[in-house]
Design a protein around this motif. Structure first.
Motif, PDB file in Angstrom:
ATOM      1  N   ARG A 275     -17.464  -5.366  -1.093  1.00 35.92           N
ATOM      2  CA  ARG A 275     -17.369  -6.932  -0.423  1.00 35.92           C
ATOM      3  C   ARG A 275     -16.023  -7.326  -0.622  1.00 35.92           C
ATOM      4  NH1 ARG A 275     -22.667  -6.837  -2.459  1.00 35.92           N
ATOM      5  NH2 ARG A 275     -24.116  -7.785  -1.022  1.00 35.92           N
ATOM      6  N   GLY A 276     -15.109  -6.313  -0.703  1.00 41.08           N
ATOM      7  CA  GLY A 276     -13.677  -6.693  -0.826  1.00 41.08           C
ATOM      8  C   GLY A 276     -12.903  -6.789   0.578  1.00 41.08           C
ATOM      9  N   SER A 277     -11.606  -7.230   0.611  1.00 38.86           N
ATOM     10  CA  SER A 277     -10.982  -7.368   1.948  1.00 38.86           C
ATOM     11  C   SER A 277     -10.128  -6.203   2.219  1.00 38.86           C
ATOM     12  CB  SER A 277     -10.055  -8.504   1.762  1.00 38.86           C
ATOM     13  OG  SER A 277      -9.233  -8.761   2.761  1.00 38.86           O
ATOM     14  N   ASN A 278     -10.260  -5.791   3.564  1.00 32.81           N
ATOM     15  CA  ASN A 278      -9.698  -4.651   4.165  1.00 32.81           C
ATOM     16  C   ASN A 278      -8.169  -5.155   4.281  1.00 32.81           C
ATOM     17  OD1 ASN A 278     -11.555  -2.964   4.365  1.00 32.81           O
ATOM     18  ND2 ASN A 278     -12.213  -3.452   6.182  1.00 32.81           N
ATOM     19  N   ILE A 279      -7.829  -6.548   4.632  1.00 34.91           N
ATOM     20  CA  ILE A 279      -6.679  -6.981   4.780  1.00 34.91           C
ATOM     21  C   ILE A 279      -5.783  -6.778   3.556  1.00 34.91           C
ATOM     22  CG2 ILE A 279      -5.123  -9.265   5.204  1.00 34.91           C
ATOM     23  CD1 ILE A 279      -7.741 -10.096   6.814  1.00 34.91           C
ATOM     24  N   ILE A 280      -6.332  -6.956   2.517  1.00 33.05           N
ATOM     25  CA  ILE A 280      -5.816  -7.077   1.032  1.00 33.05           C
ATOM     26  C   ILE A 280      -5.234  -5.735   0.737  1.00 33.05           C
ATOM     27  CG2 ILE A 280      -6.316  -7.042  -1.460  1.00 33.05           C
ATOM     28  CD1 ILE A 280      -7.460  -9.703  -0.924  1.00 33.05           C
ATOM     29  N   MET A 281      -6.425  -4.708   1.285  1.00 28.78           N
ATOM     30  CA  MET A 281      -6.108  -3.125   0.967  1.00 28.78           C
ATOM     31  C   MET A 281      -5.051  -2.577   1.773  1.00 28.78           C
ATOM     32  SD  MET A 281      -8.838  -0.210   0.603  1.00 28.78           S
ATOM     33  CE  MET A 281      -9.294   0.243   2.275  1.00 28.78           C
ATOM     34  N   GLN A 282      -5.082  -3.164   3.202  1.00 26.05           N
ATOM     35  CA  GLN A 282      -3.835  -2.793   4.109  1.00 26.05           C
ATOM     36  C   GLN A 282      -2.538  -3.260   3.619  1.00 26.05           C
ATOM     37  OE1 GLN A 282      -3.985  -0.458   6.396  1.00 26.05           O
ATOM     38  NE2 GLN A 282      -6.097  -0.147   6.764  1.00 26.05           N
ATOM     39  N   SER A 283      -2.493  -4.406   3.290  1.00 23.40           N
ATOM     40  CA  SER A 283      -1.372  -5.009   2.716  1.00 23.40           C
ATOM     41  C   SER A 283      -0.623  -4.441   1.409  1.00 23.40           C
ATOM     42  CB  SER A 283      -1.570  -6.679   2.440  1.00 23.40           C
ATOM     43  OG  SER A 283      -0.421  -7.192   1.725  1.00 23.40           O
ATOM     44  N   LEU A 284      -1.602  -4.119   0.719  1.00 20.72           N
ATOM     45  CA  LEU A 284      -1.130  -3.246  -0.690  1.00 20.72           C
ATOM     46  C   LEU A 284      -0.657  -2.015  -0.136  1.00 20.72           C
ATOM     47  CD1 LEU A 284      -1.228  -3.318  -3.799  1.00 20.72           C
ATOM     48  CD2 LEU A 284      -3.485  -2.166  -3.466  1.00 20.72           C
ATOM     49  N   LYS A 285      -1.239  -1.067   0.767  1.00 20.97           N
ATOM     50  CA  LYS A 285      -0.863   0.138   1.417  1.00 20.97           C
ATOM     51  C   LYS A 285       0.633  -0.216   1.824  1.00 20.97           C
ATOM     52  CE  LYS A 285      -1.533   3.890   4.333  1.00 20.97           C
ATOM     53  NZ  LYS A 285      -2.204   4.390   5.332  1.00 20.97           N
ATOM     54  N   GLU A 286       0.858  -1.081   2.385  1.00 18.82           N
ATOM     55  CA  GLU A 286       2.364  -1.438   2.995  1.00 18.82           C
ATOM     56  C   GLU A 286       3.269  -1.472   2.036  1.00 18.82           C
ATOM     57  OE1 GLU A 286       2.156  -4.689   5.893  1.00 18.82           O
ATOM     58  OE2 GLU A 286       0.361  -3.750   7.010  1.00 18.82           O
ATOM     59  N   ARG A 287       2.936  -2.386   1.074  1.00 18.90           N
ATOM     60  CA  ARG A 287       3.967  -2.519  -0.150  1.00 18.90           C
ATOM     61  C   ARG A 287       4.283  -1.225  -0.827  1.00 18.90           C
ATOM     62  NH1 ARG A 287       3.067  -7.947  -3.486  1.00 18.90           N
ATOM     63  NH2 ARG A 287       2.268  -9.317  -1.895  1.00 18.90           N
ATOM     64  N   LEU A 288       3.127  -0.190  -1.060  1.00 22.50           N
ATOM     65  CA  LEU A 288       3.263   1.078  -1.897  1.00 22.50           C
ATOM     66  C   LEU A 288       3.838   2.151  -1.243  1.00 22.50           C
ATOM     67  CD1 LEU A 288      -0.354   0.348  -3.697  1.00 22.50           C
ATOM     68  CD2 LEU A 288       2.084  -0.223  -4.665  1.00 22.50           C
ATOM     69  N   SER A 289       3.755   2.036   0.255  1.00 21.75           N
ATOM     70  CA  SER A 289       4.117   3.387   0.773  1.00 21.75           C
ATOM     71  C   SER A 289       5.390   3.966   0.665  1.00 21.75           C
ATOM     72  CB  SER A 289       3.534   3.232   2.289  1.00 21.75           C
ATOM     73  OG  SER A 289       2.516   2.903   2.469  1.00 21.75           O
ATOM     74  N   LYS A 290       6.476   3.089   0.278  1.00 23.56           N
ATOM     75  CA  LYS A 290       7.783   3.481   0.153  1.00 23.56           C
ATOM     76  C   LYS A 290       7.910   4.263  -1.196  1.00 23.56           C
ATOM     77  CE  LYS A 290      10.104  -0.199   2.758  1.00 23.56           C
ATOM     78  NZ  LYS A 290      10.854  -1.284   2.746  1.00 23.56           N
ATOM     79  N   ASN A 291       7.008   4.030  -2.354  1.00 21.19           N
ATOM     80  CA  ASN A 291       7.085   4.553  -3.516  1.00 21.19           C
ATOM     81  C   ASN A 291       6.133   5.756  -3.803  1.00 21.19           C
ATOM     82  OD1 ASN A 291       8.111   1.477  -3.736  1.00 21.19           O
ATOM     83  ND2 ASN A 291       9.223   2.777  -5.018  1.00 21.19           N
ATOM     84  N   PHE A 292       4.825   5.671  -3.085  1.00 21.26           N
ATOM     85  CA  PHE A 292       3.814   6.571  -3.406  1.00 21.26           C
ATOM     86  C   PHE A 292       3.450   7.002  -2.159  1.00 21.26           C
ATOM     87  CE2 PHE A 292       3.664   2.829  -6.464  1.00 21.26           C
ATOM     88  CZ  PHE A 292       4.014   3.690  -7.506  1.00 21.26           C
ATOM     89  N   ILE A 293       2.652   8.251  -2.161  1.00 18.83           N
ATOM     90  CA  ILE A 293       1.561   8.637  -1.024  1.00 18.83           C
ATOM     91  C   ILE A 293       0.377   7.999  -1.112  1.00 18.83           C
ATOM     92  CG2 ILE A 293       0.626  10.875  -0.056  1.00 18.83           C
ATOM     93  CD1 ILE A 293       3.080  12.456  -1.502  1.00 18.83           C
ATOM     94  N   VAL A 294       0.006   7.277  -0.329  1.00 20.18           N
ATOM     95  CA  VAL A 294      -0.998   6.306  -0.440  1.00 20.18           C
ATOM     96  C   VAL A 294      -2.160   6.907   0.512  1.00 20.18           C
ATOM     97  CG1 VAL A 294      -2.007   3.847  -0.303  1.00 20.18           C
ATOM     98  CG2 VAL A 294       0.378   4.460  -0.810  1.00 20.18           C
ATOM     99  N   LEU A 295      -3.361   7.183  -0.113  1.00 22.95           N
ATOM    100  CA  LEU A 295      -4.532   7.478   0.809  1.00 22.95           C
ATOM    101  C   LEU A 295      -5.538   6.328   0.487  1.00 22.95           C
ATOM    102  CD1 LEU A 295      -4.990  11.163  -0.295  1.00 22.95           C
ATOM    103  CD2 LEU A 295      -3.858  10.400   1.548  1.00 22.95           C
TER     104      LEU A 295
END
Length: 388
Positions: A275-295
């Motif tokens: 029941r979490g937010s996909n918006i939050i997960m996508q926002s998190l991925k955008e922040r992390l993608s420069k430093n990690f390989i995010v799946l």
């Protein structure tokens, strides 16, 4: 003999099913005609996906019938005098009597109390929240001082009394069957008849359920195949949607935890709460993608399947549950590498002030209960909150 198994989600289905099987096979030693009731689901936008997940899990056995009552439908049932509410529910289930009712608790929603009140002569079996948490009803109650200083609350109570003409009755449970027995308040143990299924029995049920989802296990293998030797898997929560935090603070919390626990360039896997937010997960991925390989675990087919069924994922991943009691269940089931990454300081910074105490107590429970697994005798409660 007829039994009603009442659940509100997929994790509850597993807990209820274990209690039902143990009671039937080890105590009653008699098969019953079983009805599965899924009620107050609170997933209107994903109702069909949720139903399919429940039906897939329920295919583990034959049922006399499976009945779904959404939150909206339960609201319609509740808009009558209480006797009429009972009549409507009985009509919906099309069953005059049940010998046994299995339900998580007797508080928390109109539907939960209505089910018990509709069949007062049934043997009532409690199976607890999560995979066996009981005694936490006071977290959902208000104090008498707050009540009497709130005119609106008093008015609502009087109106309900006038509409229903009676309040729901409270019944003592005849039996409490807890897979992983966690006691939030030791006073709740008074007069309880607690039964704890054997660990090997519980594990076998989880394994049978997991084996039904071959597509899920293939998906887990594909995630691991595209990642390095030991990826970090982060189990996100639903803090904003459940009223514990702002969107910004929830994303900031996850980002801080991941930067503290993952190495630059490492593969990390983000698994959202059902029941979490996909918006939050996508926002998190955008922040992390420069430093990690995010799946991302974003295959909608598996959205509502409890993490405990993702067996293949635990074979060579490190799991980081964030605000999740799954740390207990995963160590119980798989003795897997699960790391708790929160502390009080983070909770004070990112959680709403009125939710801090509850959050700290929940994290304490997860730490203490998961540590207690190493010396647990499987006969007494795994954890009892110390300050009760």
């Amino acid at each position: 003999m007829k039994s009603l198994i009442a659940v509100q989600g997929t994790a509850q289905f597993i807990t209820a099913y274990i209690a039902f099987l143990w009671h039937e096979e080890k105590i009653l030693k008699e098969k019953s005609e079983a009805v599965l009731l899924v009620y107050d689901t609170s997933v209107p936008e994903d109702e069909d996906l949720f139903k399919n997940s429940i039906l897939s899990m329920a295919s583990i056995q034959e049922w006399h019938k499976i009945v779904f009552i959404s939150t909206e439908e339960m609201k319609k049932i509740s808009s009558n005098i209480y006797a009429k509410c009972i009549s409507k529910l009985v009509t919906k289930l099309d069953e005059a009597n049940f010998d046994n009712i299995y339900i998580a608790r007797d508080f928390g929603s109109f539907g939960t109390q209505l089910i018990i009140n509709s069949y007062p002569s049934s043997v009532k079996i409690e199976y607890g929240d999560s995979f066996g948490l009981i005694g936490n009803q006071d977290e959902l109650k208000i104090t008498m001082a707050v009540f009497f200083n709130n005119p609106l609350m008093i008015a609502k109570t009087i109106i309900k009394q006038l509409i229903y003409l009676q309040f729901p009755s409270r019944f003592n449970f005849d039996l409490t069957i807890l897979s992983i027995p966690l006691i939030w308040d030791r006073r709740y143990l008074k007069g309880k008849n607690i039964v704890i299924p054997e660990m090997k029995f519980v594990r076998s049920v989880f394994s049978r359920l997991a084996n039904q989802f071959t597509d899920l296990q293939i998906f887990c293998e594909s995630l691991l195949y595209t990642s390095e030797a030991k990826p970090n898997v982060y189990l996100l929560s639903n803090l904003y949607n459940s009223g514990f935090s702002t969107i910004k603070n929830e994303v900031d919390l996850y980002e801080e935890v991941i930067f503290e626990t993952a190495k630059p360039g490492q593969t990390i896997i983000l698994k959202n709460h059902p029941r979490g937010s996909n918006i939050i997960m996508q926002s998190l991925k955008e922040r992390l993608s420069k430093n990690f390989i995010v799946l991302l675990v974003d295959d909608e087919r598996f959205k509502f399947l409890p993490i405990e069924l993702w067996e293949k994922l635990f074979q060579r991943a490190i799991i980081y549950p964030i605000f999740s009691s799954s740390v207990i269940s995963l160590r119980y089931l798989f003795a897997t590498n699960v790391v708790m990454s929160l502390n009080d300081e983070k909770i004070f910074r990112y959680i709403f002030p009125n939710k801090v105490a509850e959050s700290i107590h929940s994290e304490e429970m997860c730490h203490e209960a998961s540590d207690a697994l190493f010396n647990w005798d499987e006969k007494s409660p795994l954890w009892i909150r110390k300050d009760t």
